[in-house]
Write an enzyme that holds these catalytic residues in place. Structure first.
Site, mmCIF file in Angstrom:
data_model
loop_
_atom_site.group_PDB
_atom_site.id
_atom_site.type_symbol
_atom_site.label_atom_id
_atom_site.label_comp_id
_atom_site.label_asym_id
_atom_site.label_seq_id
_atom_site.Cartn_x
_atom_site.Cartn_y
_atom_site.Cartn_z
ATOM 1 N N LYS A 167 0.858 -1.253 -0.030
ATOM 2 C CA LYS A 167 0.101 -0.193 -0.091
ATOM 3 C C LYS A 167 0.761 1.285 0.002
ATOM 4 O O LYS A 167 1.618 1.346 0.965
ATOM 5 C CB LYS A 167 -0.914 -0.169 1.225
ATOM 6 C CG LYS A 167 -2.093 -0.736 1.298
ATOM 7 C CD LYS A 167 -2.906 -0.808 2.156
ATOM 8 C CE LYS A 167 -3.959 0.145 2.256
ATOM 9 N NZ LYS A 167 -4.823 0.192 3.514
ATOM 10 N N LEU A 168 0.474 2.145 -1.013
ATOM 11 C CA LEU A 168 1.232 3.428 -1.263
ATOM 12 C C LEU A 168 0.121 4.608 -1.084
ATOM 13 O O LEU A 168 -0.820 4.330 -1.768
ATOM 14 C CB LEU A 168 2.036 3.396 -2.417
ATOM 15 C CG LEU A 168 3.150 2.343 -2.440
ATOM 16 C CD1 LEU A 168 3.674 2.118 -3.800
ATOM 17 C CD2 LEU A 168 4.471 2.877 -1.580
#
Length: 317
Positions: free
Chosen positions: A126-127
């Site tokens: 996740k970014l």
């Protein structure tokens, strides 16, 4: 009778949004998502304190950052024992404006999972959907590291993520709803402004339509829900990630759930693609007050929770 949750699963991949993995079995989600706030919440519960304590004990002489990475992997591997699909593990929000360090962290997390016997096909990194985060995803995707783009509040962010080849995006519903409701103040009317007219629901519907119109392969996973109504309005979205509280409400409900989103019944199709060079991206994001404010706030909240987690770890040394 068939529960609302079971009906939803006919149209949409249901994902559990929690670090409290002991709750997973009863809802039988396909995937699971975590974030810094959920992990912080979980490790303060008696059931999960031993995971935190063991991780600190095993790596007492290492840096706090090193220990946090191992803690994330410990939670991720436990979650994967309980679901058939993928788990999302988030990169430190303090790296949201640093492309290279985000890439390095994504690679490191995958390396740790693989050392624990977990294949990268079961992990989503996740970014934050900043320009820098999206560029990091573009690099990681080419290396076979799948990315889940979070803190996404606008079509321009979604368009940029798709062009970068991200595996999946998490457009937020509830936080958009919160912003518009607060702006409206006493003028907010739930009967008029909720349901299909909910601004968070409309945002995801617009993004879904954009992706399907132009044939993007990036998966759309609605996130950040406040009510079951918001979830039901997005039945048919590729995936929806839902908190245990709302999963329980859906499981206890026998309300009819009809498909609302489908590639075959798209409405209000866009005529052209969004311009995605850096200057256009930054201007369009800046031009949308809600998206700008919510992205900044989301990064601050996740960063603050990362600091709280560091303090918990340092107190156990």
């Amino acid at each position: 009778m068939t529960t609302a949750l079971d009906q939803l699963k006919q149209y949409t991949t249901v994902v559990a949004d929690t670090g409290d993995f002991q709750q997973l079995a009863q809802y039988k989600p396909q995937d699971a998502t975590t974030n810094p706030s959920l992990i912080l919440k979980a490790v303060q519960k008696d059931a999960y304190k031993p995971i935190l304590e063991k991780t600190v004990r095993d790596h007492r002489n290492e840096s706090t950052d090193f220990i946090i990475d191992r803690l994330l992997i410990a939670f991720g591997t436990e979650i994967l024992k309980l679901i058939p699909g993928r788990v999302s593990t988030e990169v430190d929000a303090r790296l949201s404006f640093d492309t290279q360090r985000s890439i390095d962290k994504g690679r490191e997390l995958i390396k740790l999972y693989e050392a624990a016997g977990v294949g990268r096909e079961r992990i989503l990194i996740k970014l934050a959907s900043t320009w820098e985060g999206i560029r990091a995803a573009e690099v990681l995707q080419k290396e076979g590291i799948k990315c889940n783009m979070t803190l996404l509040f606008s079509l321009v962010q979604a368009a940029a993520c798709a062009e970068a080849g991200a595996q999946l995006i998490s457009p937020f519903v509830g936080r958009i709803y919160d912003w518009y409701k607060k702006q409206a103040g006493a003028d907010w009317n739930e009967a008029r402004d909720g349901g299909a007219n909910d601004p968070g629901v409309q945002s995801v519907r617009r993004i879904y339509t954009y992706y399907k119109t132009f044939g993007y392969k990036t998966e759309v996973m609605g996130a950040s829900f406040r009510t079951t109504s918001q979830i039901i309005e997005l039945a048919g979205c590729d995936l929806l990630t839902i908190s245990p509280d709302l999963l329980q409400k859906l499981q206890e409900s026998n309300d009819t759930v009809a498909r609302k989103l489908s590639p075959d019944t798209l409405q209000d199709k866009p005529a052209e693609r969004v311009a995605i060079d850096e200057a256009s991206f930054r201007f369009q994001l800046n031009d949308e007050a809600m998206a700008t404010e919510k992205l900044a706030e989301g990064i601050r909240v996740f960063a603050a929770d990362a600091v709280k987690l560091e303090k918990l770890i340092d107190a156990l040394r």
